[in-house]
Design a protein around this motif. Structure first.
Motif, PDB file in Angstrom:
ATOM      1  N   UNK A 201      17.905   9.195   3.747  1.00  0.00           N
ATOM      2  CA  UNK A 201      16.749   9.104   2.854  1.00  0.00           C
ATOM      3  C   UNK A 201      15.596   8.441   3.584  1.00  0.00           C
ATOM      4  N   UNK A 202      14.609   9.227   3.952  1.00  0.00           N
ATOM      5  CA  UNK A 202      13.437   8.690   4.652  1.00  0.00           C
ATOM      6  C   UNK A 202      12.411   8.342   3.587  1.00  0.00           C
ATOM      7  N   UNK A 203      12.291   7.059   3.309  1.00  0.00           N
ATOM      8  CA  UNK A 203      11.488   6.596   2.187  1.00  0.00           C
ATOM      9  C   UNK A 203      10.128   6.068   2.612  1.00  0.00           C
ATOM     10  N   UNK A 204       9.161   6.231   1.733  1.00  0.00           N
ATOM     11  CA  UNK A 204       7.802   5.761   1.971  1.00  0.00           C
ATOM     12  C   UNK A 204       7.411   4.769   0.887  1.00  0.00           C
ATOM     13  N   UNK A 205       6.569   3.836   1.234  1.00  0.00           N
ATOM     14  CA  UNK A 205       6.188   2.796   0.290  1.00  0.00           C
ATOM     15  C   UNK A 205       4.724   2.949  -0.115  1.00  0.00           C
ATOM     16  N   UNK A 206       4.417   2.454  -1.289  1.00  0.00           N
ATOM     17  CA  UNK A 206       3.054   2.454  -1.791  1.00  0.00           C
ATOM     18  C   UNK A 206       2.868   1.183  -2.605  1.00  0.00           C
ATOM     19  N   UNK A 207       1.960   0.314  -2.192  1.00  0.00           N
ATOM     20  CA  UNK A 207       1.789  -0.939  -2.940  1.00  0.00           C
ATOM     21  C   UNK A 207       1.261  -0.673  -4.341  1.00  0.00           C
ATOM     22  N   UNK A 208       1.761  -1.425  -5.303  1.00  0.00           N
ATOM     23  CA  UNK A 208       1.263  -1.307  -6.668  1.00  0.00           C
ATOM     24  C   UNK A 208      -0.069  -2.050  -6.789  1.00  0.00           C
ATOM     25  N   UNK A 209      -0.840  -1.658  -7.779  1.00  0.00           N
ATOM     26  CA  UNK A 209      -2.092  -2.375  -8.035  1.00  0.00           C
ATOM     27  C   UNK A 209      -1.813  -3.853  -8.304  1.00  0.00           C
ATOM     28  N   UNK A 210      -0.748  -4.141  -9.057  1.00  0.00           N
ATOM     29  CA  UNK A 210      -0.414  -5.536  -9.373  1.00  0.00           C
ATOM     30  C   UNK A 210      -0.105  -6.323  -8.103  1.00  0.00           C
ATOM     31  N   UNK A 211       0.640  -5.693  -7.185  1.00  0.00           N
ATOM     32  CA  UNK A 211       0.982  -6.373  -5.931  1.00  0.00           C
ATOM     33  C   UNK A 211      -0.274  -6.668  -5.113  1.00  0.00           C
ATOM     34  N   UNK A 212      -1.193  -5.704  -5.038  1.00  0.00           N
ATOM     35  CA  UNK A 212      -2.419  -5.905  -4.271  1.00  0.00           C
ATOM     36  C   UNK A 212      -3.284  -6.999  -4.883  1.00  0.00           C
ATOM     37  N   UNK A 213      -3.463  -6.934  -6.189  1.00  0.00           N
ATOM     38  CA  UNK A 213      -4.312  -7.931  -6.854  1.00  0.00           C
ATOM     39  C   UNK A 213      -3.722  -9.325  -6.689  1.00  0.00           C
ATOM     40  N   UNK A 214      -2.423  -9.446  -6.919  1.00  0.00           N
ATOM     41  CA  UNK A 214      -1.790 -10.757  -6.812  1.00  0.00           C
ATOM     42  C   UNK A 214      -1.887 -11.309  -5.390  1.00  0.00           C
ATOM     43  N   UNK A 215      -1.539 -10.482  -4.411  1.00  0.00           N
ATOM     44  CA  UNK A 215      -1.545 -10.965  -3.030  1.00  0.00           C
ATOM     45  C   UNK A 215      -2.921 -11.307  -2.526  1.00  0.00           C
TER      46      UNK A 215
END
Length: 382
Positions: A201-215
């Motif tokens: 399983x070659x998986x790709x990630x995408x940050x959530x809006x919540x993760x971006x705002x919080x970080x």
């Protein structure tokens, strides 16, 4: 391994994050890159994330690794072993990522490998990321359903997010070398047909809006002084002292937005944040700082450099002359010869540096720093 006759432009236009796609064995010559016993061995290691899903009369049960070496000999019936980030431990498995690098590297997560006995699977579910499911060994029946969301009913289960009412819209049996692309949030269910079923399983990630705002907010807050406060030197008399007046809201809102609106600062933060390694692996980190004279000599000899497969490399252009190189949560400002070197370091898993750069103190310093943090190493063979 290379993929033949695959129209990347068509795929990105018609399928990427839009609908599933079955790709029948497109490889020039498919070869399963990992032995099942090697996968089982990884699942027994302390620093490797693994899960074992077993099927019983009442449903599915999951246990997390590391697993005892004798655990597999005690298993009966249908079961599935899943091991994360196998590309960090196997160059052959890491090679599976290369054909899919038309998706930017910063989106790549890892290669999870599963092994299942007949009837084994993790049940109908959906994920928040894109995935290419490459059949490595044996057969697996994949059923794909509609797009799901947070309102999709799930079965009560402590460890697995299983869909209550799964209705398949596509149904295929994958043979070795076949690939199934599943976009985010599409329901899917894979069941082994026969024993010795392996899937990559070659998986790709995408940050959530919540993760971006919080970080991003947390990062900016760390740099703000306590004296940077709301001020109203032109305060007027209000008809009602209980009102928070519109000019005050405007000023308060502007304070917040100004603190978060610096695009260049955001780019640097995101590069650092996104390049943080998934696991804190230190196998490549030398016990002592590398000798810069040794680095200079090896570069002059044309000895190739190899990237740690667990490391994350990316860069952002800052103007025409400067590149910000991000490696495993560290940022390096690169200009001149360093800018070109940074691009080449991000382009592939290995690199032979132009021996003419071996006299550059900046080049030596960058490579030495990356070796010291365990992101690079010289490939001197035996």
């Amino acid at each position: 391994m290379q993929i033949r006759d695959f129209d990347v432009d068509l795929f990105l236009r018609e399928y990427w994050q839009k609908r599933p796609l079955l790709i029948r064995n497109p490889w020039n010559a498919w070869r399963n890159p990992l032995d099942p016993d090697e996968l089982a061995g990884l699942a027994c290691e302390e620093d490797v994330e693994s899960r074992l899903v077993t099927r019983y009369a009442g449903g599915l049960a999951m246990e997390s690794g590391p697993l005892a070496e004798d655990r597999f000999s005690k298993l009966n019936g249908s079961w599935t072993l899943l091991v994360q980030a196998v590309d960090h431990h196997s160059p052959e498995v890491a090679g599976l990522i290369e054909p899919f690098r038309f998706v930017p590297d910063w989106r790549i997560d890892d290669v999870m490998v599963s092994y299942a006995t007949d009837g084994g699977g993790v049940g109908p579910h959906f994920d928040q990321y894109d995935v290419f499911l490459v059949q490595g060994l044996g057969q697996r029946r994949w059923r794909v359903g509609p797009r799901c969301d947070a309102a999709t009913p799930l079965l009560p289960h402590d460890d697995l997010r299983l869909i209550v009412d799964f209705e398949a819209t596509g149904d295929w049996i994958l043979e070795p070398g076949d690939i199934l692309y599943v976009p985010p949030c599409f329901a899917h269910d894979g069941v082994a047909v026969g024993d010795d079923c392996m899937t990559y399983s070659i998986g790709f990630r995408a940050p959530s809006r919540a993760e971006l705002v919080e970080g991003w907010c947390e990062h900016q807050v760390d740099g703000l002084g306590d004296e940077d406060r709301y001020a109203d030197p032109d305060l007027p008399i209000q008809s009602n002292p209980g009102e928070i007046a519109a000019p005050a809201i405007d000023r308060l809102h502007a304070m917040v937005m100004e603190a978060l609106s610096d695009r260049d600062a955001f780019a640097r933060w995101f590069g650092l944040h996104n390049s943080l390694p998934k696991y804190a692996e230190t196998d490549w980190r030398p016990e002592e700082a590398v000798d810069t004279q040794e680095v200079r000599g090896l570069l002059a000899q044309g000895v190739p450099l190899s990237r740690n497969p667990a490391s994350r490399f990316s860069f952002i252009r800052q103007g025409e002359q400067v590149i910000l190189l991000f490696v495993d949560g560290h940022c390096f400002d690169c200009a001149g010869d360093l800018a070109g070197l940074a691009e080449k370091l991000c382009a592939g898993s290995s690199l032979v540096v132009d021996p003419g750069l071996s006299a550059s103190a900046e080049v030596i310093g960058l490579i030495a720093a990356l070796i010291d943090q365990g992101s690079l190493a010289f490939d001197e063979g035996d």
